[in-house]
Design a protein around this motif. Sequence first.
Motif, PDB file in Angstrom:
ATOM      1  N   ILE A   1      -6.911  -3.232  -5.491  1.00 43.25           N
ATOM      2  CA  ILE A   1      -5.675  -3.893  -6.154  1.00 43.25           C
ATOM      3  C   ILE A   1      -4.600  -4.256  -5.108  1.00 43.25           C
ATOM      4  CG2 ILE A   1      -3.573  -2.803  -7.341  1.00 43.25           C
ATOM      5  CD1 ILE A   1      -5.569  -1.099  -9.143  1.00 43.25           C
ATOM      6  N   PRO A   2      -4.170  -3.448  -3.902  1.00 43.15           N
ATOM      7  CA  PRO A   2      -3.301  -4.142  -2.880  1.00 43.15           C
ATOM      8  C   PRO A   2      -3.800  -5.649  -2.185  1.00 43.15           C
ATOM      9  CG  PRO A   2      -3.703  -1.764  -2.320  1.00 43.15           C
ATOM     10  CD  PRO A   2      -4.666  -2.110  -3.280  1.00 43.15           C
TER      11      PRO A   2
ATOM     12  N   LEU B   1       6.368  -1.150  -8.478  1.00 44.91           N
ATOM     13  CA  LEU B   1       6.616  -2.438  -7.990  1.00 44.91           C
ATOM     14  C   LEU B   1       7.962  -3.398  -8.724  1.00 44.91           C
ATOM     15  CD1 LEU B   1       3.090  -3.672  -7.643  1.00 44.91           C
ATOM     16  CD2 LEU B   1       4.494  -2.797  -5.641  1.00 44.91           C
ATOM     17  N   SER B   2       8.349  -2.771  -9.840  1.00 34.74           N
ATOM     18  CA  SER B   2       9.303  -3.861 -10.476  1.00 34.74           C
ATOM     19  C   SER B   2      10.191  -3.039 -11.242  1.00 34.74           C
ATOM     20  CB  SER B   2       8.749  -4.841 -11.333  1.00 34.74           C
ATOM     21  OG  SER B   2       7.881  -4.173 -12.347  1.00 34.74           O
TER      22      SER B   2
ATOM     23  N   PHE C   1      -2.411   6.642  -6.568  1.00 36.22           N
ATOM     24  CA  PHE C   1      -3.826   6.823  -6.466  1.00 36.22           C
ATOM     25  C   PHE C   1      -4.133   8.231  -5.952  1.00 36.22           C
ATOM     26  CE2 PHE C   1      -4.195   2.437  -6.316  1.00 36.22           C
ATOM     27  CZ  PHE C   1      -4.960   2.250  -7.257  1.00 36.22           C
ATOM     28  N   ALA C   2      -3.031   8.882  -5.066  1.00 38.62           N
ATOM     29  CA  ALA C   2      -3.113   9.984  -4.678  1.00 38.62           C
ATOM     30  C   ALA C   2      -3.025  11.190  -5.812  1.00 38.62           C
ATOM     31  CB  ALA C   2      -2.101  10.621  -3.775  1.00 38.62           C
TER      32      ALA C   2
ATOM     33  N   PHE D   1       0.786  -1.276  -0.033  1.00 40.59           N
ATOM     34  CA  PHE D   1       0.004   0.000   0.103  1.00 40.59           C
ATOM     35  C   PHE D   1       0.881   1.339   0.000  1.00 40.59           C
ATOM     36  CE2 PHE D   1      -2.302   3.260   2.186  1.00 40.59           C
ATOM     37  CZ  PHE D   1      -3.582   3.458   1.536  1.00 40.59           C
ATOM     38  N   VAL D   2       1.967   1.202   0.770  1.00 41.94           N
ATOM     39  CA  VAL D   2       2.708   2.328   0.828  1.00 41.94           C
ATOM     40  C   VAL D   2       3.510   2.703  -0.518  1.00 41.94           C
ATOM     41  CG1 VAL D   2       5.071   3.278   1.683  1.00 41.94           C
ATOM     42  CG2 VAL D   2       3.257   2.181   3.426  1.00 41.94           C
TER      43      VAL D   2
END
Length: 302
Positions: free
Chosen positions: A292-293, A114-115, A10-11, A3-4
């Motif tokens: 999603i998370p 993420l990647s 999303f912000a 989430f972090v």
Amino acid sequence: MLFVTIWPVFALICLGFVLRRAGFPEPGFWPAAERANYVLLFPALLVSTLATAPVRDPDILRLGGAVVVMIGIAALLMLLFRRVRPMPARRFGPALQGVVRFNTYLGLAIVASLSGEAGLERAAVLLAVAVPLVNVLSVMALTDGAAAGGIRGLVQPVLRNPLILACLIGIAIALVGSGLPHGTGRFLELIAQASLPLGLLCVGAALRPAAMRRDMLPLFANTLVRLFAMPALAVLVAGAVGLGGVETLVLVVFAAIPSAPTAYVLTQQLRGDGELMAGIVTAQTVGSVLTIPVVLSLAGLG
């Protein structure tokens, strides 16, 4: 940690929504910004990413096949559902797009978070395969397969799509192996840096909460299918074709993200139910903040 990692994405969407509702900078800014991103900034990102992608890598080739299988199965199941619950093309088109289309800006932003670069390269290859496919399926669904001009009417919009052209150019450069010469790679990278932040702001600006007040049951059902059933299908397909870790992450992320705001534009152009499409995009985007998370964690990809 998951989430972090992705909450800033999303912000930016929320910020775009707030700015649009506050009238900042002005109403005409958002359509112009979206157009500039679609025609210039995002294609630059795709070309610069694909130009150095290992497009001959068997894992990447399997990813391309996996996304075709996933979208094909989803489209077939939607057609079977239509046989059971008949509906006109103007409503079936939005329903299908809600299931098979995806928000490219959001998908790339999450994959990059993420990647990193490896994920971006694989996501760009996925887009090169999936964007033409979902565009053709969307037009066929909205017109009952009777698009104006027949096959030509289906193919011409695809070949004029800046994203598809950018993918073709990037893949051609990667296959030749020449790279982007004389500083053009750095030039495109500088342009591309603005693409994802601006794209996410435009996604937020395009949200229409009022559209969710109508057709609440279809909106809820379509959102569940998109945000939960599609990622589950992606996990099954990834396992069946033997995708690696990064490729599986890319496939599941693009299955778990909401449909694209551009689906509303296409629906309006082909006289579909624009309000239904706007409601689907908004409901899925709002819901995906939470799903999603959860989906990525359950899939073991967080």
